[in-house]
Scaffold this active site. Structure first.
Site, PDB file in Angstrom:
ATOM      1  N   GLU A 125      34.673  41.448  49.721  1.00 29.72           N
ATOM      2  CA  GLU A 125      34.673  40.050  50.164  1.00 29.72           C
ATOM      3  C   GLU A 125      33.979  39.947  51.517  1.00 29.72           C
ATOM      4  O   GLU A 125      34.470  39.337  52.470  1.00 29.72           O
ATOM      5  CB  GLU A 125      36.107  39.501  50.175  1.00 29.72           C
ATOM      6  CG  GLU A 125      36.714  39.529  48.773  1.00 29.72           C
ATOM      7  CD  GLU A 125      38.178  39.127  48.692  1.00 29.72           C
ATOM      8  OE1 GLU A 125      38.805  38.955  49.751  1.00 29.72           O
ATOM      9  OE2 GLU A 125      38.700  38.997  47.568  1.00 29.72           O
TER      10      GLU A 125
ATOM     11  N   GLU B 189      36.868  40.998  41.376  1.00 30.59           N
ATOM     12  CA  GLU B 189      38.279  40.636  41.362  1.00 30.59           C
ATOM     13  C   GLU B 189      38.390  39.261  40.719  1.00 30.59           C
ATOM     14  O   GLU B 189      37.498  38.419  40.862  1.00 30.59           O
ATOM     15  CB  GLU B 189      38.869  40.559  42.778  1.00 30.59           C
ATOM     16  CG  GLU B 189      39.007  41.874  43.497  1.00 30.59           C
ATOM     17  CD  GLU B 189      39.593  41.694  44.901  1.00 30.59           C
ATOM     18  OE1 GLU B 189      40.289  40.666  45.145  1.00 30.59           O
ATOM     19  OE2 GLU B 189      39.347  42.559  45.745  1.00 30.59           O
TER      20      GLU B 189
END
Length: 554
Positions: A155, A260
């Protein structure tokens, strides 16, 4: 769909890898990814203790298993597990730099990337020390012949982790390159496939041209992807395409993964071309979970578009334990057959060696065998075996490797006297869910209640000799009693008799099962009285999924 267990051979040119010295197995893995990309999707599974193991609910293992190197535990145990099962290992890193948190908002000491990247500073010295320690772990995996989908700085453009420099994204990109050069050039870690993952976020506030400033460059990345949460898994189309096209713009030409997600997106829509077919999807949650229902997990893991571990090819001469699973009936609390004989259905697949023997175990005792079983098997329950049991299957291959299936709670020739009866409890919520026939709902006692009870009114006096308790997620008692009363709830002189007291029970994280047997008694009501929690799990109250009181069907 059958990818099959076949060895892949061949390589592609080293210029197509971030690390030109990527090991042979890593090259074969990337070659395989390129052959399936856009056609099928690999199922992933995130190994964390905060959600149940969805294999027990779905009967299928994921092809890719995700772990966190920050909390990896004993690397030798991880190596043994990978070598036994032969899944693809992906590692991310919630990097607690300097012993402080990975999350910016929780850190006591902010990280200034300018200083971190400057040789000679204390921050840079700490950086290189911590990279060295992590490289030691990755080196052990390399020595064991394990290829890793390495997903550091995940991320990367989100802003909630310390490694994201929102003011100067180029610093974050340089941190990636520093790690890459140290791991590949100095430490010679040739078992890493480098996975770049962006964070979910508003594409208008964080457009691709801004996100691209975090990207270290094509020569440092093998696979790219993004983490996506909060979409409608069954119906949404546009959000997936928006993020997919944004990543194509940021990382043109790269294979894209859903690194994810809440759950695997709708495979029917992938087949129809209505949503992108990512390389893999790695759900963050096991099931059951509010964001990943058992029904959806079973549907996606069994879909022809989705590749699970039993369908994953072999990439070397290794042989792994056979894969197997019981698919029907499901272990959801509904496997009661009071007046019929159940047929058990599932699959078994050799991984490097053919399966020689399939056994069926009832309460850990072998009751039937099939020699040289077909991949898709069915087995009819013995007609004279009545009661409540735990069913598993075990497979042996020609090389002597064995594996055990998921566990099914099954009841044959009996009915549940507690089902849908009136209940009340000392505290908490949803006591009626403990008699609704589902293992995915339950009574939750008050958080602070070490002493708690739940009572079932059977409606009329019944002769009973067994009470089954199936507990939910993590919190069950180490000490409890089963008590009975002959009196109706409104009887002013009502009394209770303890028919069983269990103590020092071991802790189990999911579906702890206690089958309490005692001499036959006439009971109008049954009470389960918990006195002490197992393993000091005090973050919530007792979680009782189901009370079952088996009595003859007729």
């Amino acid at each position: 769909m059958a990818v099959g267990s076949v060895a892949l051979a061949g390589t592609v040119s080293g210029g197509e890898f971030a690390n030109p010295h990527l090991c042979q197995k890593g090259q074969q893995l990337l070659l395989y990814f390129r052959t399936i990309y856009g056609k099928q999707i690999l199922a992933g599974y995130n190994v964390y203790p905060h959600t149940p193991d969805d294999y027990q609910q779905t009967g299928r293992h994921a092809a890719i298993w995700g772990r966190d190197i920050q909390w990896l535990g004993d690397v030798d145990e991880v190596i043994a597990h990978v070598q036994r099962h032969g899944y693809i290992l992906t590692l991310h890193w919630h990097w607690f730099f300097g012993g402080d948190s990975a999350w910016t908002r929780e850190r006591k000491t902010p990280v200034v990337l300018d200083q971190l990247l400057k040789p000679g500073t204390p921050e840079h010295d700490t950086l290189m020390r911590e990279l060295s320690k992590t490289a030691d772990v990755l080196e052990k995996l390399q020595q064991a012949g394990i290829v890793v989908l390495w997903r550091p700085l995940h991320e990367i453009d989100g802003g909630w982790f310390w490694w994201t420099d929102l003011q100067h994204p180029e610093n974050t990109a340089e941190l990636w390159r520093v790690m890459f050069r140290y791991f590949t050039e100095e430490r010679k870690l040739n078992n890493l496939i480098w996975v770049y993952s962006a964070g979910v976020g508003d594409l208008k506030k964080k457009p691709p041209e801004w996100r691209r400033r975090f990207y270290p460059g094509d020569q440092y990345v093998d696979i790219a992807g993004i983490d996506i949460y909060g979409v409608d898994l069954q119906q949404d189309e546009t959000p997936y395409w928006d993020y997919f096209r944004a990543m194509e713009e940021i990382c043109p030409g790269k294979t894209l993964a859903l690194c994810e997600c809440d759950a695997i997106p709708n495979p029917d829509k992938m087949v129809a071309g209505k949503t992108p077919c990512w390389l893999y999807a790695l759900p963050w949650w096991g099931c059951p979970h509010p964001r990943r229902s058992v029904d959806w997990a079973r549907f996606t893991m069994g879909h022809p578009q989705v590749i699970t571990l039993d369908e994953l090819p072999l990439f070397d001469d290794a042989s792994y334990a056979p894969e197997l699973g019981i698919l029907r009936p499901a272990d959801d609390g509904g496997a009661w057959f009071p007046n019929s004989v159940p047929v058990i259905e599932g699959f078994v697949a050799g991984r490097g060696s053919p399966v020689d023997l399939l056994q069926f175990l009832v309460d850990d005792k072998v009751v039937a065998e099939i020699r040289h079983p077909p991949r898709d098997f069915s087995w009819t329950w013995p007609g004279d075996l009545h009661g409540t049991f735990e069913l598993t299957a075990r497979a042996y291959d020609a090389a002597g490797k064995q594996n055990l299936s998921n566990r099914i709670h099954i009841a044959v020739g009996v009915r549940n006297a507690a089902r849908s009866r009136s209940v009340r409890a000392s505290s908490g919520t949803n006591p009626e869910a403990a008699v609704d026939g589902s293992y995915y709902s339950g009574w939750h006692a008050a958080k602070d209640a070490e002493d708690a009870w739940i009572e079932v009114d059977l409606g009329s006096p019944v002769e009973i000799s067994q009470v089954n308790l199936i507990w939910g997620w993590k919190i069950h008692p180490a000490k409890f009693a089963v008590e009975i009363s002959r009196s109706a709830p409104d009887d002013s002189e009502r009394s209770w008799e303890t028919v069983s007291l269990l103590e020092d029970l071991p802790w189990q994280p999911w579906k702890a099962t206690h089958r309490v047997r005692f001499a036959p008694r006439i009971a109008r009501a049954v009470r389960v009285h918990a006195y002490q929690r197992a393993a000091h799990q005090t973050w919530a109250g007792y979680d009782l999924a189901e009370i079952e009181i088996p009595i003859p069907a007729r």
